[in-house]
Scaffold this motif. Structure first.
Motif, PDB file in Angstrom:
ATOM      1  N   ALA A  31       0.427  -1.532  -0.164  1.00 12.79           N
ATOM      2  CA  ALA A  31       0.255  -0.261   0.097  1.00 12.79           C
ATOM      3  C   ALA A  31       0.933   1.179  -0.172  1.00 12.79           C
ATOM      4  CB  ALA A  31      -0.881  -0.275   1.457  1.00 12.79           C
ATOM      5  N   ARG A  32       1.833   1.219   0.761  1.00 11.48           N
ATOM      6  CA  ARG A  32       3.068   2.254   0.875  1.00 11.48           C
ATOM      7  C   ARG A  32       3.453   2.517  -0.781  1.00 11.48           C
ATOM      8  NH1 ARG A  32       5.451   0.822   5.737  1.00 11.48           N
ATOM      9  NH2 ARG A  32       3.561   1.125   7.703  1.00 11.48           N
ATOM     10  N   ARG A  33       4.208   1.085  -1.375  1.00 10.90           N
ATOM     11  CA  ARG A  33       4.609   1.489  -2.292  1.00 10.90           C
ATOM     12  C   ARG A  33       3.786   2.150  -3.618  1.00 10.90           C
ATOM     13  NH1 ARG A  33       4.849  -1.477  -6.811  1.00 10.90           N
ATOM     14  NH2 ARG A  33       3.472  -3.292  -5.953  1.00 10.90           N
ATOM     15  N   VAL A  34       2.366   1.599  -3.677  1.00 10.85           N
ATOM     16  CA  VAL A  34       1.327   2.107  -5.008  1.00 10.85           C
ATOM     17  C   VAL A  34       1.496   3.467  -4.252  1.00 10.85           C
ATOM     18  CG1 VAL A  34      -0.894   1.573  -5.979  1.00 10.85           C
ATOM     19  CG2 VAL A  34       0.723  -0.560  -5.291  1.00 10.85           C
ATOM     20  N   GLN A  35       0.497   4.029  -3.269  1.00 10.33           N
ATOM     21  CA  GLN A  35       0.259   5.028  -3.145  1.00 10.33           C
ATOM     22  C   GLN A  35       2.019   6.003  -3.225  1.00 10.33           C
ATOM     23  OE1 GLN A  35      -1.881   6.403  -2.600  1.00 10.33           O
ATOM     24  NE2 GLN A  35      -2.468   7.209  -0.210  1.00 10.33           N
ATOM     25  N   ARG A  36       2.989   5.794  -3.301  1.00  7.84           N
ATOM     26  CA  ARG A  36       4.316   7.044  -3.073  1.00  7.84           C
ATOM     27  C   ARG A  36       4.588   6.891  -4.438  1.00  7.84           C
ATOM     28  NH1 ARG A  36       7.580   4.132  -0.682  1.00  7.84           N
ATOM     29  NH2 ARG A  36       8.290   3.216  -2.981  1.00  7.84           N
ATOM     30  N   GLY A  38       2.854   5.462  -7.088  1.00  6.41           N
ATOM     31  CA  GLY A  38       1.059   4.564  -8.143  1.00  6.41           C
ATOM     32  C   GLY A  38       1.322   6.276  -8.983  1.00  6.41           C
ATOM     33  N   VAL A  39       0.373   5.897 -10.017  1.00  9.92           N
ATOM     34  CA  VAL A  39       0.033   7.112 -10.745  1.00  9.92           C
ATOM     35  C   VAL A  39      -1.352   7.597  -9.995  1.00  9.92           C
ATOM     36  CG1 VAL A  39      -0.620   7.967 -12.690  1.00  9.92           C
ATOM     37  CG2 VAL A  39       1.227   6.206 -13.185  1.00  9.92           C
ATOM     38  N   ASP A  89     -23.201   4.007  -7.157  1.00  6.61           N
ATOM     39  CA  ASP A  89     -23.074   3.756  -9.068  1.00  6.61           C
ATOM     40  C   ASP A  89     -22.670   4.979  -8.646  1.00  6.61           C
ATOM     41  OD1 ASP A  89     -25.006   2.224 -10.789  1.00  6.61           O
ATOM     42  OD2 ASP A  89     -22.611   2.495 -10.972  1.00  6.61           O
ATOM     43  N   GLY A  90     -21.841   4.753  -9.870  1.00  4.79           N
ATOM     44  CA  GLY A  90     -21.124   6.262 -11.083  1.00  4.79           C
ATOM     45  C   GLY A  90     -20.965   7.172  -9.854  1.00  4.79           C
ATOM     46  N   ASP A  91     -21.087   7.411  -8.953  1.00  2.00           N
ATOM     47  CA  ASP A  91     -19.037   7.891  -8.194  1.00  2.00           C
ATOM     48  C   ASP A  91     -18.043   8.116  -8.492  1.00  2.00           C
ATOM     49  OD1 ASP A  91     -21.186   8.466  -5.932  1.00  2.00           O
ATOM     50  OD2 ASP A  91     -20.980   6.976  -4.380  1.00  2.00           O
ATOM     51  N   HIS A  92     -17.805   8.761  -8.872  1.00  2.00           N
ATOM     52  CA  HIS A  92     -16.132   8.971  -9.065  1.00  2.00           C
ATOM     53  C   HIS A  92     -15.117   9.270  -7.873  1.00  2.00           C
ATOM     54  CE1 HIS A  92     -16.972   9.554 -13.163  1.00  2.00           C
ATOM     55  NE2 HIS A  92     -18.165   9.869 -13.046  1.00  2.00           N
ATOM     56  N   ILE A  93     -14.145   8.682  -7.705  1.00  2.00           N
ATOM     57  CA  ILE A  93     -13.205   8.159  -6.464  1.00  2.00           C
ATOM     58  C   ILE A  93     -11.844   8.639  -7.209  1.00  2.00           C
ATOM     59  CG2 ILE A  93     -14.542   6.923  -5.034  1.00  2.00           C
ATOM     60  CD1 ILE A  93     -13.399   4.868  -5.567  1.00  2.00           C
ATOM     61  N   LEU A  94     -10.389   9.002  -6.290  1.00  2.00           N
ATOM     62  CA  LEU A  94      -9.460   9.160  -6.734  1.00  2.00           C
ATOM     63  C   LEU A  94      -8.985   7.486  -6.308  1.00  2.00           C
ATOM     64  CD1 LEU A  94      -8.275  12.615  -5.951  1.00  2.00           C
ATOM     65  CD2 LEU A  94      -8.930  11.354  -7.587  1.00  2.00           C
ATOM     66  N   VAL A  95      -8.211   6.602  -6.976  1.00  2.00           N
ATOM     67  CA  VAL A  95      -7.088   6.134  -6.866  1.00  2.00           C
ATOM     68  C   VAL A  95      -6.122   5.985  -7.846  1.00  2.00           C
ATOM     69  CG1 VAL A  95      -9.073   4.373  -7.514  1.00  2.00           C
ATOM     70  CG2 VAL A  95      -8.104   4.876  -9.168  1.00  2.00           C
ATOM     71  N   ARG A  96      -5.019   5.146  -6.419  1.00  2.00           N
ATOM     72  CA  ARG A  96      -3.233   5.121  -6.959  1.00  2.00           C
ATOM     73  C   ARG A  96      -3.643   3.603  -7.673  1.00  2.00           C
ATOM     74  NH1 ARG A  96      -0.236   9.496  -6.598  1.00  2.00           N
ATOM     75  NH2 ARG A  96      -0.950  10.925  -4.783  1.00  2.00           N
ATOM     76  N   TYR A  97      -2.595   3.464  -9.023  1.00  2.00           N
ATOM     77  CA  TYR A  97      -2.529   2.366  -9.842  1.00  2.00           C
ATOM     78  C   TYR A  97      -1.211   2.125 -10.347  1.00  2.00           C
ATOM     79  CZ  TYR A  97      -1.857   3.445 -14.417  1.00  2.00           C
ATOM     80  OH  TYR A  97      -1.519   4.676 -16.057  1.00  2.00           O
ATOM     81  N   ASP A  98      -0.533   0.672  -9.852  1.00  2.00           N
ATOM     82  CA  ASP A  98       0.633   0.172 -10.029  1.00  2.00           C
ATOM     83  C   ASP A  98       1.589   0.409 -11.825  1.00  2.00           C
ATOM     84  OD1 ASP A  98       3.679  -0.569  -9.668  1.00  2.00           O
ATOM     85  OD2 ASP A  98       2.685  -2.340  -9.114  1.00  2.00           O
ATOM     86  N   PRO A 102      -0.581  -2.189 -13.462  1.00  2.00           N
ATOM     87  CA  PRO A 102      -2.647  -1.798 -12.911  1.00  2.00           C
ATOM     88  C   PRO A 102      -3.457  -2.545 -12.444  1.00  2.00           C
ATOM     89  CG  PRO A 102      -1.698  -1.847 -15.492  1.00  2.00           C
ATOM     90  CD  PRO A 102      -0.330  -2.508 -14.280  1.00  2.00           C
ATOM     91  N   ARG A 103      -3.652  -3.262 -12.232  1.00  2.00           N
ATOM     92  CA  ARG A 103      -4.845  -4.398 -11.292  1.00  2.00           C
ATOM     93  C   ARG A 103      -4.460  -3.566 -10.291  1.00  2.00           C
ATOM     94  NH1 ARG A 103      -7.975  -6.112 -14.881  1.00  2.00           N
ATOM     95  NH2 ARG A 103      -9.406  -7.461 -13.394  1.00  2.00           N
ATOM     96  N   THR A 104      -3.643  -3.494  -9.168  1.00  2.00           N
ATOM     97  CA  THR A 104      -2.789  -3.101  -7.869  1.00  2.00           C
ATOM     98  C   THR A 104      -3.500  -1.296  -7.390  1.00  2.00           C
ATOM     99  OG1 THR A 104      -1.304  -4.536  -8.354  1.00  2.00           O
ATOM    100  CG2 THR A 104      -1.303  -3.393  -6.177  1.00  2.00           C
ATOM    101  N   VAL A 105      -4.256  -1.404  -6.912  1.00  2.00           N
ATOM    102  CA  VAL A 105      -4.502   0.041  -6.901  1.00  2.00           C
ATOM    103  C   VAL A 105      -5.275  -0.018  -5.491  1.00  2.00           C
ATOM    104  CG1 VAL A 105      -5.986  -0.010  -9.250  1.00  2.00           C
ATOM    105  CG2 VAL A 105      -7.116  -0.771  -7.071  1.00  2.00           C
TER     106      VAL A 105
END
Length: 141
Positions: A31-36, A38-39, A89-98, A102-105
């Motif tokens: 989680a820290r690695r992807v947070q640091r 990730g895109v 359903d339909g909400d927009h949220i911010l994610v970071r992916y590896d 890219p399936r690691t979010v």
């Protein structure tokens, strides 16, 4: 119970505790690695296929987002919705992916750090309990 049986039981418990500690530490590290590194992108929250609109939402909705190379991915949300963050359903949220996978979010502000820390704590307690069992068995011998 003789000391040998207690030692075997304590060894099994210590191994289980060690696995829990390692699982929690690995989850925190990922989680820290992807947070640091990730895109950061905006993802669309989608209802799982096959669920009717009047049914309650599945505990883990799908997240749809576009990667930097314009691939559109749908992944299962790594965290369950909460009262604070319902993920409708339909909400927009911010994610970071590896970028490598890219399936690691990681969903911003919903990293499940508490669950990972609980695994580490529970594993450490089981390992301490197993050491206490061995010490008690040796002392009463």
């Amino acid at each position: 119970m003789d000391a040998g049986a207690v030692a075997v039981l304590a060894g099994c418990a210590a191994f289980g505790g060690l696995l829990a500690v390692l699982a929690g530490a690995y989850g925190l590290r990922q989680a820290r690695r992807v947070q640091r590194t990730g895109v950061r992108v905006e993802a669309l929250v989608k209802r799982r296929p096959g669920s009717a609109p009047d049914e309650p939402a599945h505990p883990r909705p799908l997240l749809q987002f576009a990667t930097e190379d314009d691939r559109v991915l749908e992944v299962v949300c790594p965290v369950a919705p909460s009262r604070r963050r319902p993920l409708n359903d339909g909400d927009h949220i911010l994610v970071r992916y590896d970028t490598d996978d890219p399936r690691t979010v990681v969903v911003d502000n919903l990293e499940r750090r508490g669950l990972e820390r609980a695994f580490i704590t529970a594993g450490a307690l089981v390992m301490l309990l197993s050491l206490a069992m061995v010490a008690f068995a040796v002392a009463t011998r």
